[in-house]
Design an enzyme around this catalytic site. Structure first.
Site, short mmCIF file in Angstrom:
data_model
loop_
_atom_site.label_atom_id
_atom_site.label_comp_id
_atom_site.label_asym_id
_atom_site.label_seq_id
_atom_site.Cartn_x
_atom_site.Cartn_y
_atom_site.Cartn_z
N ALA A 553 0.85 -1.20 0.00
CA ALA A 553 0.00 0.00 0.00
C ALA A 553 0.88 1.25 0.00
O ALA A 553 0.70 2.15 -0.82
CB ALA A 553 -0.92 0.00 1.22
N TYR A 554 1.85 1.28 0.92
CA TYR A 554 2.74 2.45 1.01
C TYR A 554 3.51 2.64 -0.29
O TYR A 554 3.54 3.72 -0.87
CB TYR A 554 3.70 2.27 2.19
CG TYR A 554 4.65 3.43 2.38
CD1 TYR A 554 4.23 4.60 2.99
CD2 TYR A 554 5.98 3.35 1.93
CE1 TYR A 554 5.10 5.68 3.15
CE2 TYR A 554 6.85 4.41 2.08
CZ TYR A 554 6.42 5.57 2.70
OH TYR A 554 7.28 6.62 2.85
N SER A 555 4.14 1.57 -0.78
CA SER A 555 4.97 1.67 -1.98
C SER A 555 4.15 2.08 -3.19
O SER A 555 4.56 2.92 -3.99
CB SER A 555 5.67 0.34 -2.27
OG SER A 555 6.43 -0.05 -1.15
#
Ligand code: ZN
Length: 657
Positions: A553-555
């Site tokens: 999700a972050y990446s």
């Protein structure tokens, strides 16, 4: 008006100079007497020099000091004999006068003595107090000003007509003083300028000043012109952000550097801006020469901003031929704008300068209305104004000012500014001369800095209405927006795709990506009008180039944000707006990296904490300050020709290289 002298307080000031400090501060406490460096005081003291010879020294307020906070070091020691002798000269240019006074000082490290030094020297009393009291200029900026002054003071003061401060005024006063001085006289009233009082002791000179100004107050009171009230406006302030940013761009262009525009929307300024006689009463110049130095000429009037900009062009054309050279005209940008919706908009190279102009004008409005009651406000005429604006000494000051900090006069918005990289960015931009709007969901944001250059606002960046409010507040306080640092973001706990919780995924996308689209969209009209062209700095991540398992999700959010930045760079290039991305990695001096977390992470790699921190090609530790330094650099001249770039701050990462 009452004397603030207190015997107990005064007893702590032992020497003649210390008492001079004490009563100067008493004057400085009352803003209706002296404003921001205005007014000056002196004391004459016998001092033994290094050769054992006794000399009369005039300690006079030095430039750059405020009476309210002055200390002994703020008084310049000048040889009295020479100062008096200078007043006997037929002619002396003001730059020559400054040179002679500076070289008559007995301490080379002291500040330059006041330009009114000779005036202090020729008054044969130990203590001299001089103010630019609102009451006095209210009364003398009227058609019957001189008559009123003679009526109020009778034989108590010598009356001096308006002359520009400097050598000519000092010489005139020296002659008048010799001619008119007698035992009844306790002061000297300078029309459209201020009041001098004098005495043998600090107390006597100070209390005579208070007595004289109190008489002026009583006169105003008798004409119902002392305490004025201004009707409260019921409507909330509505304005067009983009219009204000256009105004700022134009004023900055005229000033030759980015300017801050500060809007004071209080009842008084709104009442004034909406006065039906505004175009007459606002156009007659500042109340005292001291105010001209600070505010320059009052600007052309703007009933709305667009009309103002037009009038401003006329103002510029009218005055341009009189300027000595093109360069000096650059500083002829107006110092304030009168706007029906916003009241008084004051300008300055910094927020502090703009707020000084604002406060001076706040007093000027009172002075104008009082004078109107007394028969009509009549300030200095066109010639006097021009002479003062282009005074040799003012020009010298302009030329002297050194190179400004790289972000001087610019306004930067930082998201996620309460901690970590965001907070370091706020710090770095403030240090480089910018005004900073810091936003964060953490309420600490409002108090992390207590200075006028900083505006901290609690804001959920996913809420469009909150972003609108932030931009409105930024424009009201500073006048526009030059750069944005998109830093706010979240890093959820590690989660493999097979076990993805979609609500977490959506939240990460909303904060790290979608909120930024919304902010960029709303800020674009402001960035477009930045005097030095807008800049956006995106705090990305090493994960854009080198993602890790468990951080999908972050990446993905940071990679999408990077793509957004590239498209923005393409779309906004025509507006001169540059968008560049920083990709930090392993920045451990932020809130989430507690000692405990660091230790457990280091252990899981079989490293010590120190080894873990420096686990990069250069074996160096990366801090939030390193990231912030690059963010400032990206907004400065080094990146003036760069957009759409990606620059890592990670000590070198093998997967990225
Ligand atoms: Zn003065």
């Amino acid at each position: 008006m009452k004397s603030l002298w207190n015997d107990k307080e005064a007893s702590e000031y032992k020497s003649d100079l210390a008492l001079r400090v004490y009563t100067s501060r008493l004057l400085g406490r009352d803003k209706s007497l002296v404003l921001h460096g205005g007014g000056n005081t002196s004391v004459k003291i016998k001092v033994k020099n290094i050769l054992g010879k006794e000399e009369d020294i005039l300690y006079v307020k030095g430039s750059g000091w405020d009476l309210e906070t002055i200390e002994e070091a703020g008084f310049s020691p000048v040889r009295l004999d020479k100062s008096i002798e200078l007043s006997n000269l037929e002619k002396l240019s003001d730059p020559q006068m400054v040179n002679e006074l500076k070289t008559a000082m007995t301490n080379y490290g002291s500040p330059a003595p006041s330009v009114e030094t000779i005036l202090h020297a020729i008054i044969p009393f130990k203590y001299v107090d001089h103010t630019h009291a609102d009451a006095l200029v209210s009364i003398t900026n009227t058609p019957d000003g001189e008559k009123f002054i003679r009526e109020i003071y009778g034989k108590k003061v010598i009356v001096i007509p308006y002359l520009m401060p400097g050598f000519d005024l000092a010489r005139y006063c020296a002659v008048e003083f010799k001619k008119s001085m007698n035992k009844d006289i306790i002061g000297m009233a300078l029309l459209k300028h201020g009041m001098f009082s004098f005495g043998d002791t600090a107390k006597e000179s100070y209390e005579r000043q208070i007595q004289l100004i109190d008489m002026a107050d009583k006169f105003l009171e008798s004409r119902k012109a002392l305490n004025l009230s201004y009707a409260a406006s019921k409507k909330p302030v509505e304005f067009n952000r983009e219009e204000i940013s256009v105004l700022r761009k134009n004023i900055s262009k005229a000033a030759g550097s980015p300017m801050i525009l500060f809007s004071d929307t209080n009842n008084k300024s709104l009442h004034f801006a909406n006065d039906k006689n505004i175009s007459k009463i606002s156009q007659q110049g500042p109340a005292t020469p001291d105010h001209i130095i600070r505010t320059k000429r009052l600007p052309a009037i703007g009933h709305d901003v667009a009309a103002y900009v037009d009038d401003y062009k006329k103002y510029f054309e009218r005055n341009a031929p009189k300027a000595r050279d093109k360069k000096t005209m650059l500083d002829a940008a107006p110092k304030l704008v009168i706007d029906k919706k916003l009241g008084i908009i004051s300008t300055g190279k910094s927020i502090k300068d703009a707020m000084i102009v604002s406060e001076i004008y706040d007093h000027t409005i009172d002075i104008i209305y009082r004078a109107e009651i007394l028969g009509g406000y009549r300030a200095l005429d066109e010639f006097d104004l021009f002479e003062m604006e282009y005074w040799d000494l003012e020009q010298a000051k302009l030329k002297k000012s050194g190179s400004a900090p790289v972000m001087q006069g610019e306004i930067v918005l930082v998201t996620g500014a309460a901690s970590g990289i965001g907070k370091s960015c706020v710090d770095a931009f403030l240090k480089n001369g910018a005004c900073v709007v810091g936003i964060d969901i953490n309420p600490d944001i409002t108090t992390i800095y207590k200075k006028e250059e900083y505006l901290g606002i609690v804001c959920d960046i996913t809420d469009e209405a909150s972003i609108e409010k932030v931009l409105n507040q930024a424009v009201l306080k500073f006048g526009g927006l030059d750069a944005i640092v998109l830093n706010a973001g979240i890093f959820p706990k590690s989660m493999p795709i097979a076990a993805m919780d979609i609500s977490t995924w959506n939240k990460v996308m909303q904060i790290n990506l979608t909120a930024n689209v919304e902010l960029l969209k709303l800020a674009h009209p402001l960035l477009k009008n930045s005097p030095k062209y807008g800049r956006v700095v995106i705090i990305g991540s090493k994960n854009v180039a080198a993602p890790g398992p468990g951080a999908s999700a972050y990446s993905a959010s940071k990679a999408a944000l990077n793509q957004l930045a590239r498209v923005a760079a393409l779309e906004w290039g025509k507006d001169g707006i540059r968008i560049n991305s920083i990709h930090p990695n392993a920045v451990f001096d932020t809130g989430i990296w507690t000692d405990e977390v660091l230790q457990s992470r280091a252990k899981s790699y079989g490293l010590t904490v120190d080894e873990y921190k420096k686990n990069n090609v250069l074996s160096t530790e990366v801090t939030s300050h390193d990231v912030a330094r690059l963010a400032v650099e990206m907004c400065g001249p080094a990146f003036a020709k760069t957009t759409g770039s990606n620059v890592p701050v990670d000590g070198g990462n093998e997967r990225v290289i």
